[in-house]
Write an enzyme that holds these catalytic residues in place. Sequence first.
Site, PDB file in Angstrom:
ATOM      1  N   PRO A   1      43.635  20.122 -11.104  1.00  0.00           N
ATOM      2  CA  PRO A   1      43.683  19.512  -9.772  1.00  0.00           C
ATOM      3  C   PRO A   1      42.751  18.306  -9.658  1.00  0.00           C
ATOM      4  O   PRO A   1      42.828  17.536  -8.707  1.00  0.00           O
ATOM      5  CB  PRO A   1      43.252  20.645  -8.829  1.00  0.00           C
ATOM      6  CG  PRO A   1      42.616  21.667  -9.688  1.00  0.00           C
ATOM      7  CD  PRO A   1      43.154  21.497 -11.068  1.00  0.00           C
TER       8      PRO A   1
ATOM      9  N   GLU B   1      37.949  28.827 -13.750  1.00  0.00           N
ATOM     10  CA  GLU B   1      37.394  27.763 -12.908  1.00  0.00           C
ATOM     11  C   GLU B   1      37.561  26.387 -13.537  1.00  0.00           C
ATOM     12  O   GLU B   1      37.179  25.380 -12.961  1.00  0.00           O
ATOM     13  CB  GLU B   1      35.912  28.033 -12.613  1.00  0.00           C
ATOM     14  CG  GLU B   1      35.671  29.271 -11.782  1.00  0.00           C
ATOM     15  CD  GLU B   1      36.479  29.274 -10.482  1.00  0.00           C
ATOM     16  OE1 GLU B   1      36.334  28.323  -9.698  1.00  0.00           O
ATOM     17  OE2 GLU B   1      37.254  30.223 -10.269  1.00  0.00           O
TER      18      GLU B   1
ATOM     19  N   ARG C   1      63.901  14.634 -17.488  1.00  0.00           N
ATOM     20  CA  ARG C   1      65.030  13.945 -16.851  1.00  0.00           C
ATOM     21  C   ARG C   1      65.222  12.537 -17.417  1.00  0.00           C
ATOM     22  O   ARG C   1      66.304  11.985 -17.353  1.00  0.00           O
ATOM     23  CB  ARG C   1      64.835  13.855 -15.329  1.00  0.00           C
ATOM     24  CG  ARG C   1      64.978  15.185 -14.634  1.00  0.00           C
ATOM     25  CD  ARG C   1      64.900  15.046 -13.129  1.00  0.00           C
ATOM     26  NE  ARG C   1      66.034  14.347 -12.572  1.00  0.00           N
ATOM     27  CZ  ARG C   1      65.994  13.147 -11.994  1.00  0.00           C
ATOM     28  NH1 ARG C   1      64.851  12.496 -11.915  1.00  0.00           N
ATOM     29  NH2 ARG C   1      67.075  12.598 -11.507  1.00  0.00           N
TER      30      ARG C   1
ATOM     31  N   ASP D   1      67.295   7.345  -8.877  1.00  0.00           N
ATOM     32  CA  ASP D   1      66.760   8.420  -8.046  1.00  0.00           C
ATOM     33  C   ASP D   1      65.805   7.842  -7.004  1.00  0.00           C
ATOM     34  O   ASP D   1      65.356   6.701  -7.120  1.00  0.00           O
ATOM     35  CB  ASP D   1      66.117   9.527  -8.890  1.00  0.00           C
ATOM     36  CG  ASP D   1      64.729   9.184  -9.386  1.00  0.00           C
ATOM     37  OD1 ASP D   1      64.169   8.185  -8.943  1.00  0.00           O
ATOM     38  OD2 ASP D   1      64.215   9.932 -10.230  1.00  0.00           O
TER      39      ASP D   1
HETATM   40  N1  ADE Z   1      45.751  23.591 -11.993  1.00  0.00           N
HETATM   41  C1  ADE Z   1      45.392  24.125 -10.805  1.00  0.00           C
HETATM   42  N2  ADE Z   1      45.838  23.404  -9.778  1.00  0.00           N
HETATM   43  C2  ADE Z   1      46.512  22.332 -10.314  1.00  0.00           C
HETATM   44  C3  ADE Z   1      47.192  21.225  -9.766  1.00  0.00           C
HETATM   45  N3  ADE Z   1      47.278  21.024  -8.459  1.00  0.00           N
HETATM   46  N4  ADE Z   1      47.758  20.345 -10.613  1.00  0.00           N
HETATM   47  C4  ADE Z   1      47.651  20.525 -11.956  1.00  0.00           C
HETATM   48  N5  ADE Z   1      47.020  21.558 -12.533  1.00  0.00           N
HETATM   49  C5  ADE Z   1      46.452  22.456 -11.726  1.00  0.00           C
END
Ligand code: ADE
Length: 245
Positions: A88, A115, A153, A168
Amino acid sequence: MKFYILTILPGYFEGPFREGVLGKAVQRGDVKIEIVNIRDFADDPHRTVDDTPYGGGEGMVLKPEPVVKAIESVRNNEKKQRVIAMTPAGRLLNHAIVRELSEFEEIIIVCGRYEGIDERVLEYFCDDLISIGDYVLTGGEPAAVVLIDAVSRFVPGVVGNRKCVEEDSFSRGLLDYPQWTRPAVFRGIPVPEVLLSGNHKEIRKWRMMKAIERTLKRRPEIIREDLLTEEEREILKHLKVRLGK
Ligand code: ADE
């Protein structure tokens, strides 16, 4: 195109690449998927892959040794490869990144768990960090499936109709126009009349207007005026006034 998925949950991927368009591409060999179990590269008797974070704090962190050994086991200088960690904390995936990645021969995807992954792996052994959205998943595995699906794709032969891929929504900064199919009236709700008119010129224009209208309402930030045709720019100007945007 080949994808390596480095994970501590190899069983996670038993389903997603067997179904649908992607499943067929895998069967044909247009897309190749190889799952690499990070745990196979742990060298202690317990096959430990995680440890507590330096400095304290919640959860466990993936250890660098098994992850880096797993990466090195699939690294090949003869191939045009990219090593990507799903996290993330990565850059947000979008159409342009998907396109860029489709140019590689092989993509090595590292899935995070717990984590996170030891920062040295991300900094020194990965080329790119990618997030699929501003929310936290339980791990990088579902994000890897999303990435592979979107990139595949663009692999020739995966989607039957090239035009679908080239045109697209996001390639032109517009959402797709809405679609309806039979019956003409469903639970009292009719299909827009223009679509039943058989007037293709009118239909084309109406669809263009609808695509621009819903993009203005839902995703105004993706509109790229420089990619629009003169006709689309004209419609956009009118709609902006009408919608007070
Ligand atoms: N691992 C945990 N959350 C994630 C996300 N939003 N994008 C990519 N990998 C992740």
